[in-house]
Design a protein around this motif. Structure first.
Motif, PDB file in Angstrom:
ATOM      1  N   MET A   1       0.834  -1.203   0.000  1.00  0.00           N
ATOM      2  CA  MET A   1       0.000   0.000   0.000  1.00  0.00           C
ATOM      3  C   MET A   1       0.869   1.253   0.000  1.00  0.00           C
ATOM      4  SD  MET A   1      -3.158  -1.175   2.410  1.00  0.00           S
ATOM      5  CE  MET A   1      -2.152  -1.527   3.822  1.00  0.00           C
ATOM      6  N   GLY A   2       1.513   1.570   1.107  1.00  0.00           N
ATOM      7  CA  GLY A   2       2.497   2.644   1.180  1.00  0.00           C
ATOM      8  C   GLY A   2       2.013   3.952   0.642  1.00  0.00           C
ATOM      9  N   SER A   3       2.858   4.596  -0.171  1.00  0.00           N
ATOM     10  CA  SER A   3       2.581   5.949  -0.610  1.00  0.00           C
ATOM     11  C   SER A   3       1.439   6.036  -1.606  1.00  0.00           C
ATOM     12  CB  SER A   3       3.850   6.538  -1.254  1.00  0.00           C
ATOM     13  OG  SER A   3       4.243   5.744  -2.356  1.00  0.00           O
ATOM     14  N   GLY A  44      -0.145  -4.774  -1.071  1.00  0.00           N
ATOM     15  CA  GLY A  44       0.477  -4.369   0.182  1.00  0.00           C
ATOM     16  C   GLY A  44       1.968  -4.585   0.259  1.00  0.00           C
ATOM     17  N   LYS A  45       2.645  -4.631  -0.867  1.00  0.00           N
ATOM     18  CA  LYS A  45       4.096  -4.861  -0.845  1.00  0.00           C
ATOM     19  C   LYS A  45       4.816  -3.700  -0.180  1.00  0.00           C
ATOM     20  CE  LYS A  45       4.221  -5.443  -5.355  1.00  0.00           C
ATOM     21  NZ  LYS A  45       2.773  -5.346  -5.650  1.00  0.00           N
ATOM     22  N   THR A  46       4.474  -2.474  -0.555  1.00  0.00           N
ATOM     23  CA  THR A  46       5.135  -1.308   0.032  1.00  0.00           C
ATOM     24  C   THR A  46       4.842  -1.204   1.519  1.00  0.00           C
ATOM     25  OG1 THR A  46       5.046  -0.128  -2.075  1.00  0.00           O
ATOM     26  CG2 THR A  46       5.338   1.197  -0.088  1.00  0.00           C
ATOM     27  N   ARG A  47       3.612  -1.488   1.903  1.00  0.00           N
ATOM     28  CA  ARG A  47       3.254  -1.439   3.329  1.00  0.00           C
ATOM     29  C   ARG A  47       4.064  -2.465   4.117  1.00  0.00           C
ATOM     30  NH1 ARG A  47       2.747  -0.974   7.913  1.00  0.00           N
ATOM     31  NH2 ARG A  47       0.906  -0.600   9.177  1.00  0.00           N
ATOM     32  N   LEU A  48       4.260  -3.637   3.536  1.00  0.00           N
ATOM     33  CA  LEU A  48       5.046  -4.659   4.221  1.00  0.00           C
ATOM     34  C   LEU A  48       6.504  -4.236   4.325  1.00  0.00           C
ATOM     35  CD1 LEU A  48       5.088  -7.479   5.483  1.00  0.00           C
ATOM     36  CD2 LEU A  48       5.554  -8.414   3.216  1.00  0.00           C
ATOM     37  N   ILE A  49       7.026  -3.578   3.287  1.00  0.00           N
ATOM     38  CA  ILE A  49       8.419  -3.105   3.339  1.00  0.00           C
ATOM     39  C   ILE A  49       8.575  -2.073   4.452  1.00  0.00           C
ATOM     40  CG2 ILE A  49      10.158  -1.764   2.081  1.00  0.00           C
ATOM     41  CD1 ILE A  49       9.160  -3.119  -0.472  1.00  0.00           C
ATOM     42  N   GLU A  50       7.606  -1.170   4.586  1.00  0.00           N
ATOM     43  CA  GLU A  50       7.676  -0.174   5.665  1.00  0.00           C
ATOM     44  C   GLU A  50       7.771  -0.860   7.027  1.00  0.00           C
ATOM     45  OE1 GLU A  50       4.165   2.080   5.119  1.00  0.00           O
ATOM     46  OE2 GLU A  50       4.902   3.185   3.369  1.00  0.00           O
ATOM     47  N   GLU A  51       6.970  -1.877   7.201  1.00  0.00           N
ATOM     48  CA  GLU A  51       6.989  -2.602   8.481  1.00  0.00           C
ATOM     49  C   GLU A  51       8.310  -3.349   8.650  1.00  0.00           C
ATOM     50  OE1 GLU A  51       4.523  -3.154  11.901  1.00  0.00           O
ATOM     51  OE2 GLU A  51       4.076  -2.083  10.039  1.00  0.00           O
ATOM     52  N   LEU A 209       3.024 -12.417  -1.827  1.00  0.00           N
ATOM     53  CA  LEU A 209       2.023 -11.723  -1.015  1.00  0.00           C
ATOM     54  C   LEU A 209       0.673 -11.897  -1.708  1.00  0.00           C
ATOM     55  CD1 LEU A 209       2.571 -10.254   1.607  1.00  0.00           C
ATOM     56  CD2 LEU A 209       2.517  -8.097   0.358  1.00  0.00           C
ATOM     57  N   ASP A 210      -0.183 -12.721  -1.115  1.00  0.00           N
ATOM     58  CA  ASP A 210      -1.512 -12.953  -1.679  1.00  0.00           C
ATOM     59  C   ASP A 210      -2.517 -11.979  -1.074  1.00  0.00           C
ATOM     60  OD1 ASP A 210      -0.915 -15.174  -3.382  1.00  0.00           O
ATOM     61  OD2 ASP A 210      -0.707 -16.415  -1.581  1.00  0.00           O
TER      62      ASP A 210
END
Length: 970
Positions: A1-3, A44-51, A209-210
């Motif tokens: 998700m991220g930016s 949600g790849k970007t959101r996971l990277i942030e975490e 990421l499913d």
């Protein structure tokens, strides 16, 4: 998700990604490491990277991050160059002294002041590239430990792919390379241009990421809304709409944030909310991206899929797109390759989620869209069985109102015949509400009549009420049909909270216009005859009962006879009519037509309900089995709902309490809009809570029965709730308020005049009057009950009379006479069977015998304590144990006391339940007849055994209906 998430839609928590996050962190702790993270757009790849980057294990790592762009403008090595630019002003001094780093200046002019002069050209492009790759790798080694993040490799230029392959084949020490990509959009399915093969001894993992499942979507939606939870129905609809893609979930929830009670929406409300929310910007962007990558023919196939709105075979897609089979097949191949469409089961093709379909549909110009809908009608007409509902919708959108009406009504008729009232109701409502169909009065009459008839069998009736009220107000109905629809409205209002008085008014008005339909008029009369509606006196119902009885005798229509009998016979059963029970012996076991079967099921289930309220418990269980069997296949969800509720009531009466709270709570939530169902379940839940000492919770349940609004309550439920509230007040030694509560219950009972329902109120009223100093009121009540029930088939009321006589006699110091009454009451309760009041009268009987000097009666109290505990009534069990100990009796020796280890003992179960209800130690002590110090010890044991640190945590996890062993502790 991220930016990519718009402001305000980011989730405050990471949902459903614990395993993937742990895998990335674990691999990153063994550098050099290569982490490949794949997943579709918005997953949600970007959101996971942030975490991932925020984890403490990576606290000492520098982060260099770049993102590939969808633009096709030339930007050699773009993603790596962007990442290295984030190291500006932080280059180590060693960089300035190594000529190799001079090659970086051509691609990173911002860093030229910190770099050595550029070297002489190598003379060939491969040599230049090799020097650049070596310089980048050396620079990363000097900057480490670090994480190099390269996102969206599906858009990477060839130079970036080659450079990343070089770095990932042998990453610098202390470096973690993390790349993300969308596999479905990567050229050839390989984001690096060729398969990645890690060097031996290097850490490398691939994490997919499913989309989120329905449970995770529910948790994410709750977090986004700031709610403790959202309804399962809303979450399921949201999951279906978004396919669990977190970005779509976030944007959709954000669009709904200000639209009202989103968190508690049922399925129908959720559908309305999601349809009104529109298509999020991200879905429109994704649709534009994918359509832009297609050939004209592939775009037409994708548009055809959007018009059809559900997966279909390739041939149907080609026909709607206006292509021949061969060309359509090639176009479909390209649409699948570019992920514009997906293949579902059975070689059918469509969109991944509803939002993608709606986004593409919105791009189709109006004339082309209308023509595609015409083709869809032609393509679908040959299918078997005919998809009438889809044909109706396509006809409407193609500008063919006659076809839309014809096909839509056929779909509703098929749903009615199949016993699916919910679907039929939705189809009929849609036809009646469609402004573009231009319905004639005859069409409105016909559709409205079908809607009113089928709504009686359904359970989702709130929307139907609005539709019927609108039809009565908008003037489209003929006068004759208006009376029929008004009757249907009244029949539905009977089932709604605050609707009983309005129902009576609507039905009485409807009767004046139903001369042309004596069968419907009879149905209205049968409802007016129902004695359990509101506070209307029985004497008002009786003339209606007699009129309907005459109609039953006169009719030759078997369906009408069953319909009227289902109301009238059961009304007489409720009133304690002795002859009514004999009629049940002559009823058939089954019926011929589906409608007759529905009415027979209703008759048996109504009779079971009457048996539960009047004390014929064995009859009730038997009738319920017959009715439930008929209702299950008859297409009558409303009858099923009443049968299930009566089953819960009979479980309470017969002492089958294990798991009852959870089952009743779930059922009440399922049928929360149906007054007869929800109020009876609230009563049962209140009685259970009171038996366990949870008095505040019990009061909350009883308030939900409508006990304080007699005119709009189910009368036997309200009477029983008054009895429950008076009993709780007595348990708290509030005799005066208890007597006042009993007065209110008796006022309703006397106004109504159905004394067969007195069983739940009379014993507690008699005790309240005695303890409040009103013995004359108690004696008058007993005489009144005896007079009113002596000729009735009302075994619960008669058992309650014996019970109440014993209470009054014991209060007046006549233990011998009281004991005889209690013995009589216990035997009567046991015959019903009603084990809980039987045990309560047995407890009183033991005290009477003790008062007479029978020391052996003390042992009965110990036995009763075990019986109450096994039943699930800890307060009563504790009271009996306390009384047993107070006699000085000694518990028979056991060969050691059972050790429970880390399991809760029966007493600790009781304490845990009361903790879960929020009781203080003092309140728990009062409920269980324990000292505060003993309670403190039990609470400490509960916290230790449940492995929680505070009382509030017990609220969430304490068992409420766990099977209970026979207690080993006195």
């Amino acid at each position: 998700m991220g930016s990519r998430i718009v402001a305000g839609t980011g989730s405050p928590v990471l949902v459903g990604r614990a395993a993937e996050l742990d895998a990335l962190v674990s691999a990153a702790q063994s550098p050099p490491a290569v982490l490949l993270l794949e997943g579709e757009a918005g997953v949600g790849k970007t959101r996971l990277i942030e975490e991932f980057l925020a984890r403490p294990e990576l606290a000492g790592h520098r982060v260099l991050a770049g993102r590939c762009q969808a633009s096709r403008e030339p930007f050699p090595y773009g993603v790596v160059v962007e990442a290295l630019l984030s190291a500006e002003n932080r280059l180590p001094a060693a960089v300035r002294h190594s000529p190799l780093f001079g090659v970086l200046g051509r691609h990173l002019p911002e860093l030229v002041p910190q770099l050595p002069p550029p070297p002489e050209p190598a003379g060939d492009s491969r040599g230049e590239a090799h020097r650049l790759f070596r310089a980048v790798r050396r620079l990363l080694a000097l900057l480490g430990p670090l994480v190099l993040v390269a996102e969206d490799l599906q858009w990477a230029d060839d130079g970036s792919r080659r450079l990343l392959r070089y770095l990932m084949s042998d990453p610098p020490p202390q470096t973690v390379v993390l790349v993300t990509y969308r596999p479905e959009e990567s050229p050839g399915g390989t984001p690096l241009g060729r398969a990645h093969r890690p060097a031996p001894g290097r850490t490398s993992i691939r994490v997919r990421l499913d989309p989120l499942d329905a449970g995770d979507v529910r948790r994410l939606a709750a977090a986004l809304l700031g709610e403790p939870d959202v309804s399962a129905e809303f979450a399921a609809s949201l999951h279906r709409c978004t396919a669990g893609v977190p970005l779509l979930v976030a944007e959709t929830v954000d669009a709904l944030r200000d639209t009202g009670e989103v968190a508690s929406a049922d399925e129908a409300a959720a559908r309305r909310l999601l349809d009104a929310a529109g298509v999020p910007a991200s879905s429109r962007e994704m649709a534009a991206e994918r359509l832009g990558a297609l050939s004209p023919a592939a775009r037409r196939v994708t548009e055809a899929a959007a018009v059809l709105a559900e997966p279909v075979p390739a041939g149907v897609l080609a026909a709607v797109a206006g292509l021949d089979a061969a060309r359509g097949g090639r176009a479909l191949d390209l649409a699948l390759e570019r992920a514009a469409l997906i293949e579902t089961a059975g070689f059918c093709y469509g969109f991944r989620h509803d939002l993608a379909q709606r986004a593409v549909y919105g791009t189709i110009p109006g004339p082309r869209r209308q023509e595609m809908h015409r083709r869809a009608v032609r393509a679908l007409l040959g299918q078997r069985p005919e998809p009438w509902a889809r044909l109706s919708e396509h006809s409407r959108r193609a500008g063919d109102p006659a076809g839309a009406l014809r096909f839509g009504e056929a779909a509703a008729d098929r749903a009615i015949d199949a016993g699916d009232p919910a679907t039929a109701i939705g189809l009929l409502q849609a036809l009646l509400a469609a402004p573009d169909l231009g319905l004639a009065t005859s069409d409105v009459d016909r559709l409205a009549a079908k809607l009113g008839a089928v709504a009686a069998n359904g359970v989702s009736q709130t929307e139907v009420l609005g539709t019927l009220e609108g039809l009565l107000a908008d003037g489209r109905l003929s006068p004759a049909l208006a009376a029929e629809i008004r009757l249907g409205l009244g029949l539905l209002l009977v089932r709604q909270a605050d609707g009983l008085e309005a129902a009576r008014v609507e039905i009485e008005v409807a009767l004046t216009g139903l001369g042309h339909r004596p069968d419907l008029a009879a149905r209205g009369m049968a409802v007016l005859a129902l004695p359990f509606i509101g506070a209307t006196p029985l004497r008002t119902h009786l003339p209606w009962l007699d009129r309907v009885e005459a109609l039953i005798s006169a009719t030759d229509d078997p369906r009408l006879r069953l319909t009227l009998t289902a109301n009238n016979l059961c009304s007489r059963l409720h009133t304690g009519d002795r002859g009514a029970w004999a009629v049940l012996d002559d009823l058939p076991a089954d019926a011929g037509t589906p409608e007759e079967r529905r009415q027979l099921a209703r008759l048996y289930c109504n009779a079971a309900d009457a048996g539960a309220w009047t004390g014929h418990h064995r009859w009730a269980r038997s009738l319920l089995r017959r009715g439930s069997r008929l209702a299950a296949g008859s297409g009558s969800p409303y009858v099923v709902s009443t049968a299930r509720t009566t089953g819960m009531h009979v479980d309470w009466l017969e002492g089958a309490w294990n798991g009852l709270e959870q089952r009743a709570t779930a059922l009440r939530e399922e049928y929360r809009d149906l007054l007869p169902v929800a109020s009876e379940l609230s009563l049962v839940l209140g009685l259970l809570a009171a038996a366990r000492g949870a008095w505040e919770r019990a009061a909350g349940y009883w308030a939900a029965t409508g006990v304080h609004q007699a005119d709009n309550a189910v009368t036997p439920v309200a009477i029983a709730a008054h009895g429950g509230m008076a009993g709780v007040l007595l348990a708290q030694d509030a005799a005066g308020p208890a007597a006042a509560e009993a007065d209110r219950g008796l006022e309703l009972l006397r106004t109504k005049g159905v004394w067969a329902w007195a069983g739940d109120l009379i014993p507690v009223a008699a005790e309240a009057y005695c303890r409040a100093g009103r013995p004359a009121s108690a004696h008058a009540l007993l005489a009144e009950l005896d007079r009113e029930t002596s000729a009735l088939a009302a075994p619960m009321a008669r058992a309650a009379l014996a019970h109440a006589r014993g209470i009054v006699m014991a209060h007046e110091g006549e233990p011998e006479a009281a004991a005889r009454s209690f013995e009589q009451a216990r035997a009567q309760y046991e015959r019903l069977p009603a084990p809980y009041p039987a045990a309560l009268t047995a407890e009183r009987l033991s005290h009477c015998r003790l008062d007479q000097g029978d020391t052996e009666a003390a042992g009965a109290l110990g036995v009763l304590a075990d019986a109450f505990a096994a039943l699930g009534a800890p307060r009563d069990a504790a009271r009996c144990r306390h009384a047993f100990r107070s006699t000085g009796a000694v518990t028979p020796s056991r060969r050691g006391r059972r050790g429970y280890g880390d399991e809760l003992s029966p007493r600790e179960h009781d304490v845990a339940r009361l903790l879960a209800d929020g009781h203080t130690n003092r309140e728990i002590g009062e409920a269980l007849f324990l000292s505060v110090r003993t309670v403190e010890q039990h609470v400490a044991n509960v916290l230790r055994k449940l492995r929680v640190r505070s009382r509030t945590e017990v609220v969430a996890i304490a068992p409420r209906d766990r099977p209970r062993p026979v207690p080993d502790e006195a």
